[in-house]
Design a protein around this motif. Sequence first.
Motif, PDB file in Angstrom:
ATOM      1  N   VAL A 384       0.946  -0.967  -0.063  1.00  0.00           N
ATOM      2  CA  VAL A 384       0.224  -0.274  -0.630  1.00  0.00           C
ATOM      3  C   VAL A 384       0.486   1.190  -0.062  1.00  0.00           C
ATOM      4  N   GLN A 385       1.669   1.144   1.202  1.00  0.00           N
ATOM      5  CA  GLN A 385       2.705   2.595   1.019  1.00  0.00           C
ATOM      6  C   GLN A 385       3.353   2.325  -0.671  1.00  0.00           C
ATOM      7  N   SER A 386       4.130   1.443  -1.117  1.00  0.00           N
ATOM      8  CA  SER A 386       4.451   1.682  -2.703  1.00  0.00           C
ATOM      9  C   SER A 386       3.469   1.907  -3.811  1.00  0.00           C
ATOM     10  N   LEU A 387       1.913   1.451  -3.395  1.00  0.00           N
ATOM     11  CA  LEU A 387       1.204   2.280  -4.468  1.00  0.00           C
ATOM     12  C   LEU A 387       1.297   3.694  -4.525  1.00  0.00           C
ATOM     13  N   ILE A 388       0.769   4.181  -3.227  1.00  0.00           N
ATOM     14  CA  ILE A 388       0.459   5.502  -2.791  1.00  0.00           C
ATOM     15  C   ILE A 388       1.069   6.102  -3.751  1.00  0.00           C
ATOM     16  N   VAL A 389       3.016   5.591  -3.411  1.00  0.00           N
ATOM     17  CA  VAL A 389       4.001   6.933  -3.553  1.00  0.00           C
ATOM     18  C   VAL A 389       4.158   6.540  -5.327  1.00  0.00           C
ATOM     19  N   LEU A 390       2.961   5.482  -6.085  1.00  0.00           N
ATOM     20  CA  LEU A 390       3.072   5.484  -8.283  1.00  0.00           C
ATOM     21  C   LEU A 390       2.522   6.369  -8.080  1.00  0.00           C
ATOM     22  N   PHE A 391       1.084   5.981  -7.141  1.00  0.00           N
ATOM     23  CA  PHE A 391       0.058   7.178  -7.907  1.00  0.00           C
ATOM     24  C   PHE A 391       0.913   8.280  -7.294  1.00  0.00           C
ATOM     25  N   ILE A 392       1.113   9.057  -6.356  1.00  0.00           N
ATOM     26  CA  ILE A 392       1.537  10.553  -6.192  1.00  0.00           C
ATOM     27  C   ILE A 392       2.764  11.075  -7.488  1.00  0.00           C
ATOM     28  N   ALA A 393       3.213   9.826  -8.071  1.00  0.00           N
ATOM     29  CA  ALA A 393       4.033  10.095  -9.371  1.00  0.00           C
ATOM     30  C   ALA A 393       3.180   9.673 -10.514  1.00  0.00           C
ATOM     31  N   ALA A 394       2.569   9.603 -10.595  1.00  0.00           N
ATOM     32  CA  ALA A 394       1.348   9.677 -11.529  1.00  0.00           C
ATOM     33  C   ALA A 394       0.027  10.225 -11.687  1.00  0.00           C
ATOM     34  N   PRO A 395       0.150  11.876 -11.405  1.00  0.00           N
ATOM     35  CA  PRO A 395      -0.810  12.396 -11.415  1.00  0.00           C
ATOM     36  C   PRO A 395      -2.753  12.046 -11.986  1.00  0.00           C
ATOM     37  N   PRO A 396      -1.592  11.579 -13.593  1.00  0.00           N
ATOM     38  CA  PRO A 396      -2.817  11.970 -14.570  1.00  0.00           C
ATOM     39  C   PRO A 396      -3.129  10.344 -14.475  1.00  0.00           C
ATOM     40  N   LEU A 397      -3.272   8.934 -14.139  1.00  0.00           N
ATOM     41  CA  LEU A 397      -3.666   7.709 -13.585  1.00  0.00           C
ATOM     42  C   LEU A 397      -4.778   8.409 -13.104  1.00  0.00           C
ATOM     43  N   ILE A 398      -4.275   9.031 -11.845  1.00  0.00           N
ATOM     44  CA  ILE A 398      -5.677   9.822 -10.875  1.00  0.00           C
ATOM     45  C   ILE A 398      -6.658   9.707 -11.206  1.00  0.00           C
ATOM     46  N   ARG A 399      -6.490  11.339 -11.888  1.00  0.00           N
ATOM     47  CA  ARG A 399      -7.228  11.843 -12.720  1.00  0.00           C
ATOM     48  C   ARG A 399      -8.429  10.952 -13.427  1.00  0.00           C
ATOM     49  N   ALA A 400      -7.080   9.845 -14.438  1.00  0.00           N
ATOM     50  CA  ALA A 400      -8.179   8.906 -15.376  1.00  0.00           C
ATOM     51  C   ALA A 400      -9.787   8.323 -14.277  1.00  0.00           C
ATOM     52  N   VAL A 401      -8.866   7.772 -13.060  1.00  0.00           N
ATOM     53  CA  VAL A 401      -9.826   6.891 -12.758  1.00  0.00           C
ATOM     54  C   VAL A 401     -10.502   7.387 -11.463  1.00  0.00           C
ATOM     55  N   PHE A 402     -10.375   8.361 -11.305  1.00  0.00           N
ATOM     56  CA  PHE A 402     -11.559   9.521 -10.808  1.00  0.00           C
ATOM     57  C   PHE A 402     -12.273  10.400 -12.097  1.00  0.00           C
ATOM     58  N   PHE A 403     -11.907  10.924 -12.859  1.00  0.00           N
ATOM     59  CA  PHE A 403     -12.252  11.421 -13.833  1.00  0.00           C
ATOM     60  C   PHE A 403     -12.503  12.642 -12.967  1.00  0.00           C
ATOM     61  N   LEU A 404     -11.093  12.768 -13.106  1.00  0.00           N
ATOM     62  CA  LEU A 404     -10.947  14.858 -13.163  1.00  0.00           C
ATOM     63  C   LEU A 404     -10.863  15.423 -14.321  1.00  0.00           C
ATOM     64  N   PRO A 405     -11.512  16.793 -14.502  1.00  0.00           N
ATOM     65  CA  PRO A 405     -10.512  17.622 -15.069  1.00  0.00           C
ATOM     66  C   PRO A 405      -9.315  17.357 -15.708  1.00  0.00           C
ATOM     67  N   LYS A 406      -9.299  17.357 -16.988  1.00  0.00           N
ATOM     68  CA  LYS A 406      -7.645  17.631 -17.193  1.00  0.00           C
ATOM     69  C   LYS A 406      -6.268  18.823 -17.119  1.00  0.00           C
ATOM     70  N   GLN A 407      -5.364  18.766 -16.108  1.00  0.00           N
ATOM     71  CA  GLN A 407      -4.982  20.115 -15.481  1.00  0.00           C
ATOM     72  C   GLN A 407      -4.862  21.285 -16.900  1.00  0.00           C
ATOM     73  N   GLY A 408      -4.748  22.179 -16.562  1.00  0.00           N
ATOM     74  CA  GLY A 408      -4.849  23.658 -17.906  1.00  0.00           C
ATOM     75  C   GLY A 408      -6.098  23.457 -19.266  1.00  0.00           C
ATOM     76  N   VAL A 409      -7.036  22.639 -18.685  1.00  0.00           N
ATOM     77  CA  VAL A 409      -8.077  22.725 -19.319  1.00  0.00           C
ATOM     78  C   VAL A 409      -9.724  22.711 -18.839  1.00  0.00           C
ATOM     79  N   ARG A 410      -9.275  24.183 -19.487  1.00  0.00           N
ATOM     80  CA  ARG A 410     -11.051  25.210 -18.769  1.00  0.00           C
ATOM     81  C   ARG A 410     -11.839  24.923 -19.374  1.00  0.00           C
TER      82      ARG A 410
END
Length: 424
Positions: A384-410
């Motif tokens: 779990v600790q390793s996955l946290i770091v992995l996901f922290i290092a990959a913000p686009p993956l978190i945005r895709a999983v939680f359907f967040l708007p892409k950074q910089g897109v208005r």
Amino acid sequence: MSEATATTAPSANEPKRAPEYEERSRSNEVLSDILNGNFVISILAVLFALVIGAILIAVTNEDVQTASGYFFAAPGDTLGAIWNAVSGAYGALFQGSIYNFRRDGFLDGIKPLTDTLTFATPLIAAALGIGIAFRVGLFNIGGRGQMLIAAACAGWVGFSFELPWGVHLALALLAGVVGGALWGGLVGLLKARTGAHEVILTIMLNYVAFYLISWMLRTPGLLQAPGSVNPKSPAMLETAVMPEILGPKYNLHLGFLLVIAATIFAWWLLNRSSLGFTFRAVGENPNAARVAGINVKNTYVYAMLISGGLVGLAGVMQVLGTVTTGFSAGIDAGIGFDAITVALLGRSKPWGIFAAGVLFGAFKAGGFAMQAAEGIPIDIVTVVQSLIVLFIAAPPLIRAVFFLPKQGVRRRTVPSVSKEVTAK
């Protein structure tokens, strides 16, 4: 005959919508900034890692495996087994790290939280040092060596001299911090004067420190306890031991207050001091900083001195606060490497590092309780600790999983304007 053209100008009676559109755009921008902020991304990364951890717990649970054999006959049994496995594991994690409802009284129930803070104390100190190096553009992975040297210096002062309590503790603390600072500053000096890469330097110095301390612990008259056949130091004198701040019933010692002070110092250094501005400028672009008149080489030395001192503070806390009966060459307990993870999770910001250190302290304290109560392998917590770091290092993956708007897109709403078309 000429054709009539379409007119797009609104009539006088039509309400003006421009302010409403501007308000919507502004609110959308604010919402997008919040959802793409570091704090939200970090929280979602932790939640996503916990979800994957729950899947691993369910898959490896014996009751779940047994119930899944007749899933189509009684699917409720499988779902119930999954719920019992996951809720039991995370319940034990909570009760082992925050509050144990099974104990009598609030003071007994809150002890797991003090254990969490005890585990987090050296992690935060070491991660602060590594985070400062990150802000200057240096990758300090020499936490193990810096902790060992600091522990040896503080430990030697701690068991060699008989001094009054306040003086003895202060001198041992100072010796450890100075030892760690000099060991880290050596990296900055070599990088500044020879151009050697700090990653190679810190890796090599980790080995140098480990074998140096191991030799000193095996050599009578240096760090070895008199009459001991094991490579271990003498116990610390009582005057050099950090006192428990909540009494002998709890393990939380003075080091926690020191790490709060260290966090405040790191925040002030990076955000309120001229040296901190220099650190950030070099970290952003060393070439531009050099053109602006900043001495980049000296900045590397200063940064590694401070970084090594803070990491050394973690070694001091280990030898004077946690393991006071004598230390060995494994006194760092992997904290030097775990601190890299904490610094990354905290995004090299002092208060972010503090929060990340408490989180990882909770994982460490609750992981043992989870293993003892539910039989869950402690390796699940490491995953779990390793996955946290992995996901922290990959913000686009978190945005895709939680359907967040892409950074910089208005996202803007295009106004619908009525058009009057005249016939031919």
